[in-house]
Design a protein around this motif. Structure first.
Motif, PDB file in Angstrom:
ATOM      1  N   ARG A 261       0.834  -1.201   0.000  1.00  0.00           N
ATOM      2  CA  ARG A 261       0.000   0.000   0.000  1.00  0.00           C
ATOM      3  C   ARG A 261       0.868   1.249   0.000  1.00  0.00           C
ATOM      4  NH1 ARG A 261      -3.691   3.435  -0.788  1.00  0.00           N
ATOM      5  NH2 ARG A 261      -5.169   4.011   0.834  1.00  0.00           N
ATOM      6  N   GLU A 262       0.617   2.121  -0.931  1.00  0.00           N
ATOM      7  CA  GLU A 262       1.373   3.372  -0.999  1.00  0.00           C
ATOM      8  C   GLU A 262       0.589   4.506  -0.362  1.00  0.00           C
ATOM      9  OE1 GLU A 262       3.520   4.621  -4.307  1.00  0.00           O
ATOM     10  OE2 GLU A 262       4.518   2.688  -4.546  1.00  0.00           O
ATOM     11  N   VAL A 263       1.281   5.279   0.472  1.00  0.00           N
ATOM     12  CA  VAL A 263       0.732   6.485   1.075  1.00  0.00           C
ATOM     13  C   VAL A 263       1.778   7.589   0.956  1.00  0.00           C
ATOM     14  CG1 VAL A 263      -0.842   5.331   2.683  1.00  0.00           C
ATOM     15  CG2 VAL A 263       1.491   5.799   3.383  1.00  0.00           C
ATOM     16  N   PHE A 264       1.348   8.754   0.590  1.00  0.00           N
ATOM     17  CA  PHE A 264       2.269   9.889   0.416  1.00  0.00           C
ATOM     18  C   PHE A 264       3.429   9.541  -0.519  1.00  0.00           C
ATOM     19  CE2 PHE A 264       0.581  10.232   4.832  1.00  0.00           C
ATOM     20  CZ  PHE A 264      -0.306  11.274   4.594  1.00  0.00           C
ATOM     21  N   GLY A 265       3.145   8.701  -1.531  1.00  0.00           N
ATOM     22  CA  GLY A 265       4.138   8.368  -2.551  1.00  0.00           C
ATOM     23  C   GLY A 265       5.153   7.313  -2.172  1.00  0.00           C
ATOM     24  N   ALA A 266       4.932   6.618  -1.067  1.00  0.00           N
ATOM     25  CA  ALA A 266       5.881   5.579  -0.637  1.00  0.00           C
ATOM     26  C   ALA A 266       5.106   4.445   0.018  1.00  0.00           C
ATOM     27  CB  ALA A 266       6.888   6.172   0.355  1.00  0.00           C
ATOM     28  N   PRO A 267       5.715   3.244   0.081  1.00  0.00           N
ATOM     29  CA  PRO A 267       5.046   2.131   0.760  1.00  0.00           C
ATOM     30  C   PRO A 267       4.758   2.493   2.223  1.00  0.00           C
ATOM     31  CG  PRO A 267       6.916   1.326  -0.487  1.00  0.00           C
ATOM     32  CD  PRO A 267       6.989   2.831  -0.512  1.00  0.00           C
ATOM     33  N   MET A 268       3.590   2.105   2.694  1.00  0.00           N
ATOM     34  CA  MET A 268       3.161   2.399   4.058  1.00  0.00           C
ATOM     35  C   MET A 268       4.167   1.902   5.087  1.00  0.00           C
ATOM     36  SD  MET A 268      -0.325   1.100   5.939  1.00  0.00           S
ATOM     37  CE  MET A 268      -1.487   2.053   4.993  1.00  0.00           C
ATOM     38  N   ILE A 269       4.828   0.802   4.792  1.00  0.00           N
ATOM     39  CA  ILE A 269       5.753   0.212   5.765  1.00  0.00           C
ATOM     40  C   ILE A 269       6.971   1.098   6.017  1.00  0.00           C
ATOM     41  CG2 ILE A 269       7.192  -1.170   4.206  1.00  0.00           C
ATOM     42  CD1 ILE A 269       6.666  -3.474   6.378  1.00  0.00           C
TER      43      ILE A 269
ATOM     44  N   GLN B 215      -7.404  -0.901  11.728  1.00  0.00           N
ATOM     45  CA  GLN B 215      -6.928   0.480  11.661  1.00  0.00           C
ATOM     46  C   GLN B 215      -5.941   0.656  10.509  1.00  0.00           C
ATOM     47  OE1 GLN B 215      -8.193   2.771  13.685  1.00  0.00           O
ATOM     48  NE2 GLN B 215      -7.017   4.440  12.810  1.00  0.00           N
ATOM     49  N   LEU B 216      -5.050  -0.295  10.369  1.00  0.00           N
ATOM     50  CA  LEU B 216      -4.044  -0.247   9.307  1.00  0.00           C
ATOM     51  C   LEU B 216      -4.681  -0.313   7.918  1.00  0.00           C
ATOM     52  CD1 LEU B 216      -0.823  -0.500   9.015  1.00  0.00           C
ATOM     53  CD2 LEU B 216      -1.303  -2.898   8.582  1.00  0.00           C
ATOM     54  N   PHE B 217      -5.678  -1.179   7.772  1.00  0.00           N
ATOM     55  CA  PHE B 217      -6.346  -1.358   6.483  1.00  0.00           C
ATOM     56  C   PHE B 217      -7.302  -0.217   6.161  1.00  0.00           C
ATOM     57  CE2 PHE B 217      -4.515  -5.446   6.683  1.00  0.00           C
ATOM     58  CZ  PHE B 217      -4.684  -6.090   5.471  1.00  0.00           C
ATOM     59  N   GLY B 218      -7.652   0.566   7.165  1.00  0.00           N
ATOM     60  CA  GLY B 218      -8.562   1.682   6.934  1.00  0.00           C
ATOM     61  C   GLY B 218      -9.940   1.196   6.538  1.00  0.00           C
ATOM     62  N   GLY B 219     -10.600   1.935   5.658  1.00  0.00           N
ATOM     63  CA  GLY B 219     -11.963   1.611   5.248  1.00  0.00           C
ATOM     64  C   GLY B 219     -12.115   0.216   4.688  1.00  0.00           C
ATOM     65  N   SER B 220     -11.104  -0.272   4.003  1.00  0.00           N
ATOM     66  CA  SER B 220     -11.207  -1.623   3.434  1.00  0.00           C
ATOM     67  C   SER B 220     -11.213  -2.698   4.513  1.00  0.00           C
ATOM     68  CB  SER B 220     -10.079  -1.885   2.437  1.00  0.00           C
ATOM     69  OG  SER B 220      -8.826  -1.911   3.079  1.00  0.00           O
ATOM     70  N   GLY B 221     -10.803  -2.345   5.720  1.00  0.00           N
ATOM     71  CA  GLY B 221     -10.833  -3.292   6.825  1.00  0.00           C
ATOM     72  C   GLY B 221     -12.232  -3.646   7.266  1.00  0.00           C
ATOM     73  N   PHE B 222     -13.217  -2.854   6.838  1.00  0.00           N
ATOM     74  CA  PHE B 222     -14.605  -3.113   7.208  1.00  0.00           C
ATOM     75  C   PHE B 222     -15.426  -3.733   6.088  1.00  0.00           C
ATOM     76  CE2 PHE B 222     -14.013  -0.256  10.850  1.00  0.00           C
ATOM     77  CZ  PHE B 222     -14.592  -1.056  11.823  1.00  0.00           C
ATOM     78  N   LEU B 223     -14.840  -3.892   4.922  1.00  0.00           N
ATOM     79  CA  LEU B 223     -15.578  -4.526   3.831  1.00  0.00           C
ATOM     80  C   LEU B 223     -15.795  -5.988   4.174  1.00  0.00           C
ATOM     81  CD1 LEU B 223     -13.768  -2.970   0.745  1.00  0.00           C
ATOM     82  CD2 LEU B 223     -15.950  -2.282   1.759  1.00  0.00           C
ATOM     83  N   GLU B 224     -17.049  -6.414   4.141  1.00  0.00           N
ATOM     84  CA  GLU B 224     -17.403  -7.758   4.620  1.00  0.00           C
ATOM     85  C   GLU B 224     -16.650  -8.889   3.943  1.00  0.00           C
ATOM     86  OE1 GLU B 224     -21.358  -8.955   5.386  1.00  0.00           O
ATOM     87  OE2 GLU B 224     -21.980  -6.926   5.909  1.00  0.00           O
ATOM     88  N   GLU B 225     -16.274  -8.712   2.686  1.00  0.00           N
ATOM     89  CA  GLU B 225     -15.629  -9.815   1.970  1.00  0.00           C
ATOM     90  C   GLU B 225     -14.127  -9.919   2.240  1.00  0.00           C
ATOM     91  OE1 GLU B 225     -15.885  -6.213  -0.724  1.00  0.00           O
ATOM     92  OE2 GLU B 225     -17.321  -7.318   0.479  1.00  0.00           O
ATOM     93  N   THR B 226     -13.567  -9.009   3.038  1.00  0.00           N
ATOM     94  CA  THR B 226     -12.128  -9.058   3.301  1.00  0.00           C
ATOM     95  C   THR B 226     -11.818  -9.952   4.506  1.00  0.00           C
ATOM     96  OG1 THR B 226     -12.179  -7.115   4.736  1.00  0.00           O
ATOM     97  CG2 THR B 226     -11.770  -6.728   2.383  1.00  0.00           C
ATOM     98  N   PRO B 227     -10.684 -10.629   4.467  1.00  0.00           N
ATOM     99  CA  PRO B 227     -10.299 -11.470   5.610  1.00  0.00           C
ATOM    100  C   PRO B 227     -10.176 -10.680   6.914  1.00  0.00           C
ATOM    101  CG  PRO B 227      -8.974 -12.031   3.709  1.00  0.00           C
ATOM    102  CD  PRO B 227      -9.765 -10.797   3.342  1.00  0.00           C
ATOM    103  N   VAL B 228      -9.669  -9.454   6.856  1.00  0.00           N
ATOM    104  CA  VAL B 228      -9.486  -8.689   8.087  1.00  0.00           C
ATOM    105  C   VAL B 228     -10.832  -8.392   8.755  1.00  0.00           C
ATOM    106  CG1 VAL B 228      -9.390  -6.355   7.082  1.00  0.00           C
ATOM    107  CG2 VAL B 228      -8.157  -6.843   9.182  1.00  0.00           C
ATOM    108  N   ALA B 229     -11.858  -8.118   7.988  1.00  0.00           N
ATOM    109  CA  ALA B 229     -13.186  -7.874   8.564  1.00  0.00           C
ATOM    110  C   ALA B 229     -13.741  -9.150   9.196  1.00  0.00           C
ATOM    111  CB  ALA B 229     -14.138  -7.354   7.488  1.00  0.00           C
ATOM    112  N   ARG B 230     -13.513 -10.278   8.553  1.00  0.00           N
ATOM    113  CA  ARG B 230     -13.965 -11.564   9.112  1.00  0.00           C
ATOM    114  C   ARG B 230     -13.226 -11.868  10.414  1.00  0.00           C
ATOM    115  NH1 ARG B 230     -11.682 -16.334   8.298  1.00  0.00           N
ATOM    116  NH2 ARG B 230     -10.713 -15.614   6.390  1.00  0.00           N
ATOM    117  N   HIS B 231     -11.924 -11.657  10.418  1.00  0.00           N
ATOM    118  CA  HIS B 231     -11.136 -11.896  11.632  1.00  0.00           C
ATOM    119  C   HIS B 231     -11.586 -10.971  12.760  1.00  0.00           C
ATOM    120  CE1 HIS B 231      -8.641 -14.652   9.533  1.00  0.00           C
ATOM    121  NE2 HIS B 231      -7.985 -13.752   8.838  1.00  0.00           N
TER     122      HIS B 231
END
Length: 124
Positions: free
Chosen positions: A12-20, A81-97
């Motif tokens: 994931r890129e944020v501010f032009g660089a990988p988030m990590i 928190q790290l995944f942001g909005g996509s962390g709440f999408l029902e079809e994502t593993p993080v939301a299931r976890h």
């Protein structure tokens, strides 16, 4: 911890660089890995004591269950928190976890039951 959240932070890129590359993200991932490893080690210790018939087995199991359930909830919350909005999408593993982790603090003995087992061990 090498999979989902870490891979996501690398990709994931944020501010032009990988988030990590953000120190706060690396520190969160590192802290999550410590929590996960501590839970794993407490679980291994409880299993070894159970296999050996150790007199402290009940306390070890309670300690492992309590810590692992708390850690799982904290880690998955950090991942959402790290995944942001996509962390709440029902079809994502993080939301299931996120949904699944909560039951760990209830099923098989609530946090309070595990703490009571440990507290009784203190007064014995």
């Amino acid at each position: 911890m090498r999979g989902g959240a870490t891979a996501y932070a690398r990709d994931r890129e944020v501010f032009g660089a990988p988030m990590i590359e953000l120190q706060t993200i690396r520190h969160r991932l590192a802290a999550m890995s410590v929590e996960l490893e501590a839970a794993r080690l407490l679980t291994y210790q409880a299993a070894a004591r159970l296999d050996a018939g150790h007199p402290e087995t009940a306390n070890s199991v309670a300690r492992a269950k309590y810590h692992a359930a708390i850690a799982a909830n904290h880690i998955v919350d950090e991942c959402v928190q790290l995944f942001g909005g996509s962390g709440f999408l029902e079809e994502t593993p993080v939301a299931r976890h996120y949904r699944d982790a909560r039951v760990l603090r209830i099923g098989g003995g609530t946090d309070e039951i595990q703490l009571e087992i440990l507290a009784k061990g203190l007064s014995a």
